[in-house]
Design an enzyme around this catalytic site. Structure first.
Site, PDB file in Angstrom:
ATOM      1  N   TYR A 118       9.159   2.068  -3.219  1.00  0.00           N
ATOM      2  CA  TYR A 118       8.352   0.850  -3.293  1.00  0.00           C
ATOM      3  C   TYR A 118       9.160  -0.355  -2.809  1.00  0.00           C
ATOM      4  O   TYR A 118       8.677  -1.167  -2.024  1.00  0.00           O
ATOM      5  CB  TYR A 118       7.873   0.609  -4.731  1.00  0.00           C
ATOM      6  CG  TYR A 118       6.900   1.643  -5.235  1.00  0.00           C
ATOM      7  CD1 TYR A 118       5.532   1.497  -5.022  1.00  0.00           C
ATOM      8  CD2 TYR A 118       7.332   2.766  -5.934  1.00  0.00           C
ATOM      9  CE1 TYR A 118       4.623   2.438  -5.498  1.00  0.00           C
ATOM     10  CE2 TYR A 118       6.434   3.710  -6.410  1.00  0.00           C
ATOM     11  CZ  TYR A 118       5.091   3.543  -6.195  1.00  0.00           C
ATOM     12  OH  TYR A 118       4.191   4.483  -6.657  1.00  0.00           O
ATOM     13  N   ASN A 141      -5.353   1.023  -1.818  1.00  0.00           N
ATOM     14  CA  ASN A 141      -5.492   1.659  -0.510  1.00  0.00           C
ATOM     15  C   ASN A 141      -6.884   2.286  -0.359  1.00  0.00           C
ATOM     16  O   ASN A 141      -7.208   3.244  -1.054  1.00  0.00           O
ATOM     17  CB  ASN A 141      -4.422   2.737  -0.347  1.00  0.00           C
ATOM     18  CG  ASN A 141      -4.472   3.442   0.993  1.00  0.00           C
ATOM     19  OD1 ASN A 141      -5.256   3.087   1.873  1.00  0.00           O
ATOM     20  ND2 ASN A 141      -3.633   4.447   1.151  1.00  0.00           N
ATOM     21  N   CYS A 149      -0.289   6.776   1.103  1.00  0.00           N
ATOM     22  CA  CYS A 149       0.323   6.160  -0.076  1.00  0.00           C
ATOM     23  C   CYS A 149       0.991   7.204  -0.977  1.00  0.00           C
ATOM     24  O   CYS A 149       1.853   6.849  -1.787  1.00  0.00           O
ATOM     25  CB  CYS A 149      -0.692   5.316  -0.842  1.00  0.00           C
ATOM     26  SG  CYS A 149      -2.212   6.163  -1.278  1.00  0.00           S
ATOM     27  N   HIS A 150       0.651   8.475  -0.799  1.00  0.00           N
ATOM     28  CA  HIS A 150       1.318   9.524  -1.572  1.00  0.00           C
ATOM     29  C   HIS A 150       2.802   9.646  -1.190  1.00  0.00           C
ATOM     30  O   HIS A 150       3.577  10.240  -1.933  1.00  0.00           O
ATOM     31  CB  HIS A 150       0.606  10.874  -1.394  1.00  0.00           C
ATOM     32  CG  HIS A 150       0.536  11.353   0.016  1.00  0.00           C
ATOM     33  ND1 HIS A 150      -0.437  10.921   0.903  1.00  0.00           N
ATOM     34  CD2 HIS A 150       1.318  12.224   0.711  1.00  0.00           C
ATOM     35  CE1 HIS A 150      -0.251  11.512   2.068  1.00  0.00           C
ATOM     36  NE2 HIS A 150       0.812  12.301   1.979  1.00  0.00           N
ATOM     37  N   GLU A 176       3.332  18.596   2.598  1.00  0.00           N
ATOM     38  CA  GLU A 176       4.192  18.004   3.618  1.00  0.00           C
ATOM     39  C   GLU A 176       5.635  18.469   3.544  1.00  0.00           C
ATOM     40  O   GLU A 176       6.484  18.003   4.286  1.00  0.00           O
ATOM     41  CB  GLU A 176       4.104  16.473   3.530  1.00  0.00           C
ATOM     42  CG  GLU A 176       2.712  15.971   3.862  1.00  0.00           C
ATOM     43  CD  GLU A 176       2.628  14.471   4.005  1.00  0.00           C
ATOM     44  OE1 GLU A 176       3.679  13.792   3.976  1.00  0.00           O
ATOM     45  OE2 GLU A 176       1.505  13.981   4.157  1.00  0.00           O
TER      46      GLU A 176
END
Length: 184
Positions: A118, A141, A149-150, A176
């Site tokens: 962040y 978002n 945003c993950h 991912e």
């Protein structure tokens, strides 16, 4: 006119299945405007009411719309492991100011398989010390998954919060290849 100064426009939507549950996708002629997690009937109805209010047009269910075809194709490929980024026109009209700036930086600067803190994201947009404000931007978002945003985590390696729920965030990060990195 809505808060953007634009009069009502065409908004189409569909609910599509995904590995993380049903997603509501909404698009305008400008591009994909909203992705909503856990799109059960009550969640879907609330999201459609918000869209109508914010965009000044009643969203129309149209799963066959050409405005949704490419977002559906790219999200399907992403969840199948065959796509690492999204190349879609996005309609940013649901977000503005600092939040839009942060989300655009996130979309452009944090690739598949990477994470960012962040605070680091706050630094990237020239607002050191604004880590909490970045968290607020992530929570607002309108385009999760596509604007990833993950991929934003706590500085100490914690997973952080997530509007779609922590299990959804874990599943996206695992897809991912980020997990089981020491995020926990």
């Amino acid at each position: 006119m809505n808060s953007d100064g634009r009069s009502g426009q065409r908004v189409v939507w569909a609910v599509v299945g995904s590995d993380i549950g049903p997603l509501l996708l909404a698009a305008t002629p400008e591009g994909l405007v909203n992705v909503v997690f856990h799109a059960t009937a009550p969640v879907r109805d609330r999201a459609l009411e918000r869209l109508a209010s914010r965009l000044g047009a009643e969203p129309v269910e149209d799963p066959a719309s050409p405005l949704l075809a490419e977002p559906v194709r790219q999200l399907t490929a992403y969840f199948a492991g065959g796509r690492k980024d999204f190349d879609l026109p996005l309609d940013w009209s649901l977000i503005s100011g600092f939040n839009r700036q942060v989300l655009r930086e996130l979309a452009a600067g944090v690739p598949f398989g990477a994470v960012v803190g962040y605070g680091e994201l706050a630094d990237r947009v020239g607002q050191p010390g604004a880590a909490q404000a970045v968290g607020v931007a992530m929570g607002s978002n309108p385009l999760p998954v596509v604007v990833p945003c993950h991929r934003v985590v706590e500085r100490d390696g914690g997973i952080g919060g997530f509007g779609g729920g922590l299990e959804t965030k874990r599943r996206l990060l695992a897809l991912e290849g980020v997990l089981p990195e020491p995020l926990f």
